[in-house]
Design an enzyme around this catalytic site. Sequence first.
Site, PDB file in Angstrom:
ATOM      1  N   GLU A  31     -17.023  -4.887   1.666  1.00 36.55           N
ATOM      2  CA  GLU A  31     -16.688  -4.550   3.056  1.00 36.55           C
ATOM      3  C   GLU A  31     -17.960  -4.442   3.904  1.00 36.55           C
ATOM      4  O   GLU A  31     -17.959  -4.754   5.099  1.00 36.55           O
ATOM      5  CB  GLU A  31     -15.953  -3.197   3.099  1.00 36.55           C
ATOM      6  CG  GLU A  31     -14.612  -3.178   2.384  1.00 36.55           C
ATOM      7  CD  GLU A  31     -14.124  -1.757   2.078  1.00 36.55           C
ATOM      8  OE1 GLU A  31     -12.916  -1.623   1.847  1.00 36.55           O
ATOM      9  OE2 GLU A  31     -14.934  -0.797   2.037  1.00 36.55           O
ATOM     10  N   ASP A 218      -3.100  -4.918   1.749  1.00 34.89           N
ATOM     11  CA  ASP A 218      -1.884  -4.948   0.921  1.00 34.89           C
ATOM     12  C   ASP A 218      -0.772  -4.163   1.593  1.00 34.89           C
ATOM     13  O   ASP A 218      -1.025  -3.212   2.322  1.00 34.89           O
ATOM     14  CB  ASP A 218      -2.171  -4.377  -0.477  1.00 34.89           C
ATOM     15  CG  ASP A 218      -2.876  -3.039  -0.413  1.00 34.89           C
ATOM     16  OD1 ASP A 218      -4.111  -3.031  -0.285  1.00 34.89           O
ATOM     17  OD2 ASP A 218      -2.188  -2.009  -0.435  1.00 34.89           O
TER      18      ASP A 218
HETATM   19  N1  ADE Z   1      -7.433   0.278   0.236  1.00 29.97           N
HETATM   20  C1  ADE Z   1      -6.856  -0.918   0.281  1.00 29.97           C
HETATM   21  N2  ADE Z   1      -5.559  -0.843  -0.094  1.00 29.97           N
HETATM   22  C2  ADE Z   1      -5.317   0.463  -0.383  1.00 29.97           C
HETATM   23  C3  ADE Z   1      -4.188   1.174  -0.818  1.00 29.97           C
HETATM   24  N3  ADE Z   1      -3.022   0.567  -1.051  1.00 29.97           N
HETATM   25  N4  ADE Z   1      -4.319   2.499  -1.019  1.00 29.97           N
HETATM   26  C4  ADE Z   1      -5.499   3.112  -0.801  1.00 29.97           C
HETATM   27  N5  ADE Z   1      -6.588   2.491  -0.394  1.00 29.97           N
HETATM   28  C5  ADE Z   1      -6.510   1.175  -0.167  1.00 29.97           C
END
Ligand code: ADE
Length: 260
Positions: A31, A218
């Site tokens: 990142e 996600d």
């Molecule tokens: N960073 C990226 N996806 C995540 C998720 N599902 N839960 C916590 N941190 C995250």
Amino acid sequence: MAPHQVEEAEAVDAEKQPISRILFIVAMQTEALPLVEKFGLTEDSDSVFPKGVPWVRYHGTYKDLTIDLIRPGKDPNLGVDSVGTISASLITYASIQAFKPDLIINAGTAGGFKAKGASVGDVFLASEVAFHDRRIPIPVFDLYAVGLRPAFSSANLAKELKLKVGKLSTGDSLDMCPQDEASIIANDATVKDMEGAAVAYVADLFKVPVIFLKAVTDIIDGEKPTAEEFLQNLASVTAALELTSHQVVDFINGKSLSDL
Ligand code: ADE
């Protein structure tokens, strides 16, 4: 004037000065590196941090701004990024002490809820942050555990850049157990990360304003397994995070906190 009135007057004054120093707190190397490149930052070879910690500082000037970007670095034993609230708290604390930033930007990836309007690649500006994995069912400790804090109010920024705005919920796990899910729903969160509320806690201790940029890798209420979807989208979504962070810094340049 009473001492508290002097402090309040100073705080109001500070909000009108041009922002000159920004601190980025970023958990993962993947990142961080696009931002380092975009802002032309260089890695600090002579760390201001205590000897032995894996924390990494990049710094430089971009337009009228001094920028420090700190990441927690690799776990000394396992060699993976030191994600999560513990490292995030430590680097935020140490960086505030060392650099006295005018504004903190916690930038990173997050899971998003499609039921709340999130899609992969969206970059959210968080309006408030809270924890979802701290439960203490005793009056007042319950509120302490949730640790709800507002982000620094930045309605002009959101409007100008047409950013999606939503609430952020933080916990130390990538997945989500039923108890966490109930807390996330109670927090009314659109995005879920692993650092935000910890950064907010430390920033609040020292009254440093903080904003949160969270790029969705996600969909938590989708079909795909979280870890798989996260890894699949990490590279492309960090490009979106870089683009938005660049726009945000361009917007901030030459402005005061009260302009945000
Ligand atoms: N960073 C990226 N996806 C995540 C998720 N599902 N839960 C916590 N941190 C995250």
